[in-house]
Design an enzyme around this catalytic site. Sequence first.
Site, PDB file in Angstrom:
ATOM      1  N   LYS A   1     -29.360 -28.913 -84.702  1.00 14.79           N
ATOM      2  CA  LYS A   1     -29.937 -28.191 -85.827  1.00 14.79           C
ATOM      3  C   LYS A   1     -28.875 -27.974 -86.909  1.00 14.79           C
ATOM      4  O   LYS A   1     -27.949 -27.187 -86.731  1.00 14.79           O
ATOM      5  CB  LYS A   1     -30.474 -26.819 -85.412  1.00 14.79           C
ATOM      6  CG  LYS A   1     -31.310 -26.213 -86.544  1.00 14.79           C
ATOM      7  CD  LYS A   1     -31.593 -24.740 -86.377  1.00 14.79           C
ATOM      8  CE  LYS A   1     -30.517 -23.861 -86.914  1.00 14.79           C
ATOM      9  NZ  LYS A   1     -30.261 -24.001 -88.364  1.00 14.79           N
TER      10      LYS A   1
ATOM     11  N   SER B   1     -21.012 -17.885 -87.366  1.00 14.04           N
ATOM     12  CA  SER B   1     -20.450 -16.533 -87.386  1.00 14.04           C
ATOM     13  C   SER B   1     -20.295 -15.980 -85.975  1.00 14.04           C
ATOM     14  O   SER B   1     -21.039 -16.338 -85.058  1.00 14.04           O
ATOM     15  CB  SER B   1     -21.362 -15.616 -88.195  1.00 14.04           C
ATOM     16  OG  SER B   1     -22.643 -15.567 -87.617  1.00 14.04           O
ATOM     17  N   THR B   2     -19.334 -15.090 -85.813  1.00  8.90           N
ATOM     18  CA  THR B   2     -19.108 -14.448 -84.521  1.00  8.90           C
ATOM     19  C   THR B   2     -20.347 -13.652 -84.106  1.00  8.90           C
ATOM     20  O   THR B   2     -20.723 -13.628 -82.925  1.00  8.90           O
ATOM     21  CB  THR B   2     -17.851 -13.560 -84.591  1.00  8.90           C
ATOM     22  OG1 THR B   2     -16.725 -14.423 -84.774  1.00  8.90           O
ATOM     23  CG2 THR B   2     -17.643 -12.746 -83.323  1.00  8.90           C
ATOM     24  N   GLU B   3     -20.982 -13.055 -85.087  1.00 12.27           N
ATOM     25  CA  GLU B   3     -22.195 -12.270 -84.826  1.00 12.27           C
ATOM     26  C   GLU B   3     -23.286 -13.128 -84.164  1.00 12.27           C
ATOM     27  O   GLU B   3     -23.862 -12.750 -83.141  1.00 12.27           O
ATOM     28  CB  GLU B   3     -22.659 -11.757 -86.193  1.00 12.27           C
ATOM     29  CG  GLU B   3     -23.803 -10.824 -86.197  1.00 12.27           C
ATOM     30  CD  GLU B   3     -24.328 -10.634 -87.634  1.00 12.27           C
ATOM     31  OE1 GLU B   3     -23.687 -11.129 -88.600  1.00 12.27           O
ATOM     32  OE2 GLU B   3     -25.384 -10.023 -87.761  1.00 12.27           O
TER      33      GLU B   3
ATOM     34  N   GLY C   1     -22.784 -16.044 -82.759  1.00 14.35           N
ATOM     35  CA  GLY C   1     -22.211 -16.564 -81.514  1.00 14.35           C
ATOM     36  C   GLY C   1     -22.528 -15.656 -80.325  1.00 14.35           C
ATOM     37  O   GLY C   1     -22.857 -16.121 -79.230  1.00 14.35           O
TER      38      GLY C   1
ATOM     39  N   GLU D   1     -17.604 -21.951 -81.586  1.00 17.57           N
ATOM     40  CA  GLU D   1     -16.495 -22.052 -82.536  1.00 17.57           C
ATOM     41  C   GLU D   1     -16.855 -21.102 -83.670  1.00 17.57           C
ATOM     42  O   GLU D   1     -17.791 -21.357 -84.423  1.00 17.57           O
ATOM     43  CB  GLU D   1     -16.333 -23.502 -82.992  1.00 17.57           C
ATOM     44  CG  GLU D   1     -14.950 -23.806 -83.491  1.00 17.57           C
ATOM     45  CD  GLU D   1     -14.841 -23.611 -84.972  1.00 17.57           C
ATOM     46  OE1 GLU D   1     -14.434 -22.498 -85.387  1.00 17.57           O
ATOM     47  OE2 GLU D   1     -15.185 -24.530 -85.707  1.00 17.57           O
TER      48      GLU D   1
ATOM     49  N   CYS E   1     -13.370 -21.724 -91.488  1.00 14.21           N
ATOM     50  CA  CYS E   1     -13.150 -20.729 -90.427  1.00 14.21           C
ATOM     51  C   CYS E   1     -11.679 -20.508 -90.142  1.00 14.21           C
ATOM     52  O   CYS E   1     -11.280 -19.441 -89.700  1.00 14.21           O
ATOM     53  CB  CYS E   1     -13.892 -21.146 -89.169  1.00 14.21           C
ATOM     54  SG  CYS E   1     -13.627 -22.860 -88.744  1.00 14.21           S
TER      55      CYS E   1
ATOM     56  N   GLU F   1     -13.628 -11.348 -91.977  1.00 12.27           N
ATOM     57  CA  GLU F   1     -13.674 -12.706 -92.509  1.00 12.27           C
ATOM     58  C   GLU F   1     -14.464 -12.688 -93.814  1.00 12.27           C
ATOM     59  O   GLU F   1     -15.607 -12.239 -93.843  1.00 12.27           O
ATOM     60  CB  GLU F   1     -14.348 -13.639 -91.498  1.00 12.27           C
ATOM     61  CG  GLU F   1     -14.427 -15.065 -91.996  1.00 12.27           C
ATOM     62  CD  GLU F   1     -14.934 -16.042 -90.941  1.00 12.27           C
ATOM     63  OE1 GLU F   1     -16.025 -15.814 -90.399  1.00 12.27           O
ATOM     64  OE2 GLU F   1     -14.231 -17.035 -90.671  1.00 12.27           O
TER      65      GLU F   1
HETATM   66  P1  NAI Z   1     -24.639 -18.147 -89.281  1.00 10.80           P
HETATM   67  O1  NAI Z   1     -23.768 -17.942 -88.108  1.00 10.80           O
HETATM   68  O2  NAI Z   1     -25.847 -17.289 -89.445  1.00 10.80           O
HETATM   69  O3  NAI Z   1     -25.152 -19.677 -89.332  1.00 10.80           O
HETATM   70  C1  NAI Z   1     -24.644 -20.752 -88.597  1.00 10.80           C
HETATM   71  C2  NAI Z   1     -25.753 -21.516 -87.898  1.00 10.80           C
HETATM   72  O4  NAI Z   1     -26.390 -20.664 -86.959  1.00 10.80           O
HETATM   73  C3  NAI Z   1     -26.873 -22.008 -88.821  1.00 10.80           C
HETATM   74  O5  NAI Z   1     -27.315 -23.274 -88.371  1.00 10.80           O
HETATM   75  C4  NAI Z   1     -27.951 -20.962 -88.608  1.00 10.80           C
HETATM   76  O6  NAI Z   1     -29.245 -21.444 -88.884  1.00 10.80           O
HETATM   77  C5  NAI Z   1     -27.788 -20.646 -87.138  1.00 10.80           C
HETATM   78  N1  NAI Z   1     -28.311 -19.350 -86.718  1.00 10.80           N
HETATM   79  C6  NAI Z   1     -28.371 -18.202 -87.442  1.00 10.80           C
HETATM   80  N2  NAI Z   1     -28.957 -17.228 -86.734  1.00 10.80           N
HETATM   81  C7  NAI Z   1     -29.282 -17.743 -85.522  1.00 10.80           C
HETATM   82  C8  NAI Z   1     -29.939 -17.235 -84.359  1.00 10.80           C
HETATM   83  N3  NAI Z   1     -30.348 -15.984 -84.294  1.00 10.80           N
HETATM   84  N4  NAI Z   1     -30.101 -18.067 -83.311  1.00 10.80           N
HETATM   85  C9  NAI Z   1     -29.670 -19.339 -83.350  1.00 10.80           C
HETATM   86  N5  NAI Z   1     -29.074 -19.882 -84.423  1.00 10.80           N
HETATM   87  C10 NAI Z   1     -28.871 -19.098 -85.507  1.00 10.80           C
HETATM   88  O7  NAI Z   1     -23.738 -18.014 -90.572  1.00 10.80           O
HETATM   89  P2  NAI Z   1     -24.208 -17.626 -92.065  1.00 10.80           P
HETATM   90  O8  NAI Z   1     -25.130 -16.461 -92.030  1.00 10.80           O
HETATM   91  O9  NAI Z   1     -24.672 -18.827 -92.754  1.00 10.80           O
HETATM   92  O10 NAI Z   1     -22.826 -17.132 -92.672  1.00 10.80           O
HETATM   93  C11 NAI Z   1     -22.406 -15.798 -92.492  1.00 10.80           C
HETATM   94  C12 NAI Z   1     -20.938 -15.731 -92.196  1.00 10.80           C
HETATM   95  O11 NAI Z   1     -20.655 -16.429 -90.999  1.00 10.80           O
HETATM   96  C13 NAI Z   1     -20.025 -16.379 -93.214  1.00 10.80           C
HETATM   97  O12 NAI Z   1     -19.781 -15.543 -94.294  1.00 10.80           O
HETATM   98  C14 NAI Z   1     -18.814 -16.644 -92.400  1.00 10.80           C
HETATM   99  O13 NAI Z   1     -18.019 -15.486 -92.305  1.00 10.80           O
HETATM  100  C15 NAI Z   1     -19.353 -16.976 -91.036  1.00 10.80           C
HETATM  101  N6  NAI Z   1     -19.442 -18.437 -90.806  1.00 10.80           N
HETATM  102  C16 NAI Z   1     -18.483 -19.030 -90.047  1.00 10.80           C
HETATM  103  C17 NAI Z   1     -18.498 -20.395 -89.875  1.00 10.80           C
HETATM  104  C18 NAI Z   1     -17.460 -21.082 -89.061  1.00 10.80           C
HETATM  105  O14 NAI Z   1     -17.232 -22.251 -89.257  1.00 10.80           O
HETATM  106  N7  NAI Z   1     -16.835 -20.423 -88.108  1.00 10.80           N
HETATM  107  C19 NAI Z   1     -19.504 -21.247 -90.512  1.00 10.80           C
HETATM  108  C20 NAI Z   1     -20.518 -20.526 -91.226  1.00 10.80           C
HETATM  109  C21 NAI Z   1     -20.443 -19.170 -91.369  1.00 10.80           C
END
Ligand code: NAI
Length: 493
Positions: free
Chosen positions: A187, A241-243, A245, A263, A297, A396
């Site tokens: 996804k 995001s860690t949240e 994760g 990650e 990240c 972050e």
């Molecule tokens: P996110 O963690 O919500 O999104 C990443 C992926 O997870 C996307 O494909 C999203 O559709 C999916 N996702 C979101 N909620 C989910 C759930 N409940 N169950 C399963 N999959 C889910 O990140 P977001 O909201 O786009 O960005 C927020 C913050 O997260 C950023 O400001 C940054 O601090 C951090 N982040 C870190 C990344 C990294 O590479 N470590 C990449 C993206 C965001």
Amino acid sequence: MAVAILSPEKAISRKGKLLINGEFVDALSGKEFETLNPSTGEVLAHVAEADKADVDRAVKAARTAFEEGPWSRMNARERGRLLLRLTQLVADHADELALIDTLDNGKPIRETTHVDVPLVIDCLGYYAGWADKIEGETIPVNGPFLNYTLKEPVGVVGQIIPWNFPLLMAAWKLGPALATGCTVVLKPAEQTPLSALRLGELILEAGFPEGVVNILPGFGPTAGAAIASHLDVDKVAFTGSTEVGRLIMEMAAKSNLKRVTLELGGKAPNIVMSDAIIDEAVKGAVTGIFLNQGEVCCAGSRLFVEDKVHDEVVSKLKAYAEGIKVGNPLDPATEMGAQVSEEQLDRILNYCQSGKAEGATVVTGGGRNTAAGKGYFMHPTIFSDVKDSMKIAREEIFGPVVSAIRFSEIGEAVQRGNRTNYGLSAAVWTRDIKKAHTIARKLRAGVVWINTYNTFDAASPFGGYKESGIGRELGKHALANYLETKSVWVALE
Ligand code: NAI
Ligand code: MG
């Protein structure tokens, strides 16, 4: 075509579908969502929106492909050849793929062309080489027995990826999964689904059998959650995001104890000692925080600078930051493009507000860059006089915002650098080779850079300590994420 972007103009209003069982199809619900071009705020394409019912279909296809299809009988070497063919196809379409990610994410074309896509090619080619080199072992056990291990693919894997390096994150996930013989439901992030769909077409063109790779654009709480909590998914790999994760791990635990690798975020200390080559350290700090608009990240968001050189480093960094060309990501001269979304821009602006309110000094930037265009542009931002307790030093930000923090003694800098729940990456700049290696050992992070920053190679492991994640991507380390070990016993007497 699942997604047709050949020129920026043609990209507008094109339609993307779901890749399930070797075909591009609509969502069962018929729903679609829009993906935007962050540099203009305009709709780039309409994309089918997967939810639970589509995940069920895709998992079924992946399960059949894993257990019954040609993939399940394929020689490892042939798997490697398919991956190599895919690598070549990506190389043949490098410009197009770079363009797609630039349009969908807002990052500069010079980065997608010279960083993202070359790293994708590096990664897929690297894992193509691994496919037929995954070996078990014979173990000298007690008694009249032969004992050996088989390394077997874990099965159907769910992969949920973020928007900051759309195609590259797909490659990091798909490379080891396909080399080991797993099947995949991937996804992409809702902000950037297009390059994964184009990659899906190339995967079919390369000759991967139906159902081996399924690609489902959609949202986290619907499609993402359906993957993480699916009873017939054997493993989930997540970057984001860690949240989220944490949620993924919870869903895995509550469903079928599927294997989890994560990650996640970071708040890397980038430590500049007074005996460093200052000009190189400053350039490293620039790459560390402004690459990819800071949406990285492992970004070097906490710049610890030794007292003696603090003012020199900050003033040189300011000069660099103010010289960065921010604007239209399609312009080859552009060095920093748009943040991925209005939501992300707002988050970053809130952090800038918080930094000001808590008493940090704005050295440069600190706000939205309206001169760069009507999209979600930021000014490269530097704060100084930042205290460890401030929000901008703890959380972050995921944007082009660096906090310069003074230190007077290296032991203290390492300690303060480690004082975070994150542990993805860290860096140190010094001419003293003994100190450099000693500090590298003391930093609690999965990646440590000495006199360099944001350096990557498909062969070198990447991943986090502490709340930055579980497991390692890249290198031979990532193969373990996709393998089970079977111990086989044979009686010899
Ligand atoms: P996110 O963690 O919500 O999104 C990443 C992926 O997870 C996307 O494909 C999203 O559709 C999916 N996702 C979101 N909620 C989910 C759930 N409940 N169950 C399963 N999959 C889910 O990140 P977001 O909201 O786009 O960005 C927020 C913050 O997260 C950023 O400001 C940054 O601090 C951090 N982040 C870190 C990344 C990294 O590479 N470590 C990449 C993206 C965001
Ligand atoms: Mg987009």
